[in-house]
Design a protein around this motif. Sequence first.
Motif, PDB file in Angstrom:
ATOM      1  N   ILE A  18     -31.201   2.322 -24.257  1.00 54.52           N
ATOM      2  CA  ILE A  18     -30.548   2.095 -22.975  1.00 54.52           C
ATOM      3  C   ILE A  18     -31.614   1.619 -22.000  1.00 54.52           C
ATOM      4  O   ILE A  18     -32.602   2.318 -21.754  1.00 54.52           O
ATOM      5  N   GLN A  19     -31.389   0.449 -21.470  1.00 53.80           N
ATOM      6  CA  GLN A  19     -32.317  -0.097 -20.483  1.00 53.80           C
ATOM      7  C   GLN A  19     -32.080   0.627 -19.163  1.00 53.80           C
ATOM      8  O   GLN A  19     -30.949   0.829 -18.758  1.00 53.80           O
ATOM      9  N   GLY A  20     -33.147   1.053 -18.525  1.00 52.75           N
ATOM     10  CA  GLY A  20     -33.021   1.777 -17.264  1.00 52.75           C
ATOM     11  C   GLY A  20     -32.374   0.928 -16.182  1.00 52.75           C
ATOM     12  O   GLY A  20     -32.676  -0.257 -16.045  1.00 52.75           O
ATOM     13  N   GLY A  21     -31.478   1.538 -15.422  1.00 57.05           N
ATOM     14  CA  GLY A  21     -30.783   0.853 -14.336  1.00 57.05           C
ATOM     15  C   GLY A  21     -31.535   1.005 -13.038  1.00 57.05           C
ATOM     16  O   GLY A  21     -31.162   1.810 -12.190  1.00 57.05           O
ATOM     17  N   MET A  22     -32.613   0.265 -12.869  1.00 57.43           N
ATOM     18  CA  MET A  22     -33.472   0.397 -11.699  1.00 57.43           C
ATOM     19  C   MET A  22     -32.827  -0.266 -10.487  1.00 57.43           C
ATOM     20  O   MET A  22     -32.373  -1.404 -10.553  1.00 57.43           O
ATOM     21  N   ALA A  23     -32.814   0.472  -9.393  1.00 56.75           N
ATOM     22  CA  ALA A  23     -32.094   0.048  -8.183  1.00 56.75           C
ATOM     23  C   ALA A  23     -32.848  -1.016  -7.397  1.00 56.75           C
ATOM     24  O   ALA A  23     -33.933  -1.433  -7.772  1.00 56.75           O
ATOM     25  N   VAL A  24     -32.253  -1.423  -6.319  1.00 57.84           N
ATOM     26  CA  VAL A  24     -32.764  -2.389  -5.355  1.00 57.84           C
ATOM     27  C   VAL A  24     -33.061  -3.729  -6.047  1.00 57.84           C
ATOM     28  O   VAL A  24     -34.115  -4.309  -5.896  1.00 57.84           O
ATOM     29  N   GLY A  42     -27.203  -2.485 -21.712  1.00 55.83           N
ATOM     30  CA  GLY A  42     -27.809  -3.059 -20.519  1.00 55.83           C
ATOM     31  C   GLY A  42     -27.210  -2.410 -19.287  1.00 55.83           C
ATOM     32  O   GLY A  42     -26.007  -2.233 -19.201  1.00 55.83           O
ATOM     33  N   VAL A  43     -28.072  -2.060 -18.342  1.00 54.48           N
ATOM     34  CA  VAL A  43     -27.618  -1.303 -17.173  1.00 54.48           C
ATOM     35  C   VAL A  43     -28.043  -1.993 -15.876  1.00 54.48           C
ATOM     36  O   VAL A  43     -29.228  -2.246 -15.656  1.00 54.48           O
ATOM     37  N   ILE A  44     -27.067  -2.261 -15.037  1.00 55.36           N
ATOM     38  CA  ILE A  44     -27.294  -2.835 -13.714  1.00 55.36           C
ATOM     39  C   ILE A  44     -27.575  -1.690 -12.741  1.00 55.36           C
ATOM     40  O   ILE A  44     -26.828  -0.711 -12.697  1.00 55.36           O
ATOM     41  N   GLY A  45     -28.633  -1.810 -11.965  1.00 56.13           N
ATOM     42  CA  GLY A  45     -28.928  -0.829 -10.920  1.00 56.13           C
ATOM     43  C   GLY A  45     -28.119  -1.162  -9.687  1.00 56.13           C
ATOM     44  O   GLY A  45     -28.479  -2.064  -8.933  1.00 56.13           O
ATOM     45  N   ALA A  46     -27.019  -0.457  -9.476  1.00 53.17           N
ATOM     46  CA  ALA A  46     -26.069  -0.813  -8.416  1.00 53.17           C
ATOM     47  C   ALA A  46     -26.500  -0.375  -7.028  1.00 53.17           C
ATOM     48  O   ALA A  46     -26.089  -0.983  -6.031  1.00 53.17           O
TER      49      ALA A  46
END
Length: 179
Positions: A18-24, A42-46
Amino acid sequence: MELPLLRIGNLLPKFPIIQGGMAVRVSTASLAGAVAKVGGIGVIGATGMGLEELKGEIHSARKIADGGIIGVNIMYAARIFADLVQTAITAKIDVIFTGAGFSRDIFRWGKKANIPIVTIVSSPKAASLAERLGAAAVVAEGTEAGGHLGTDRSLKDLLPEVVKAVKIPVIAAGGIVSG
């Protein structure tokens, strides 16, 4: 080396990564879509995005992912947390990760939409609570992960306790320095 299976709700990625969902705007559609396309999640940092921007990022990630699994990470501490969650649900996101605080409501929202919720935790107590409320999995995050949980405990110490505390899948975040 054979990798273990990772099942989160009804989702089964090709690889248990799981790819980290890093913000900003660090983890956006291009990164999340590429990870999903090759078999990870895949993770979107919302957090830090507006609602229309998030909707657009999810749509773009889906195009890139070519059928792969796309998630969002939404920090509970975000001012518009509930709106971001509802936007992701409306956009038919595959999975929602949440941390930087604890929402009880998100489990009800996820259940109603049939979207698995994965809570980022830094203690066995938080993992047990998340499981009782309906989390599909938890991410055990130690101090090495760079997250926003305020723990000073290492993943090496935390992970066995979290695994022992729950029956749902536990995903380790940070602190892994060797395969």
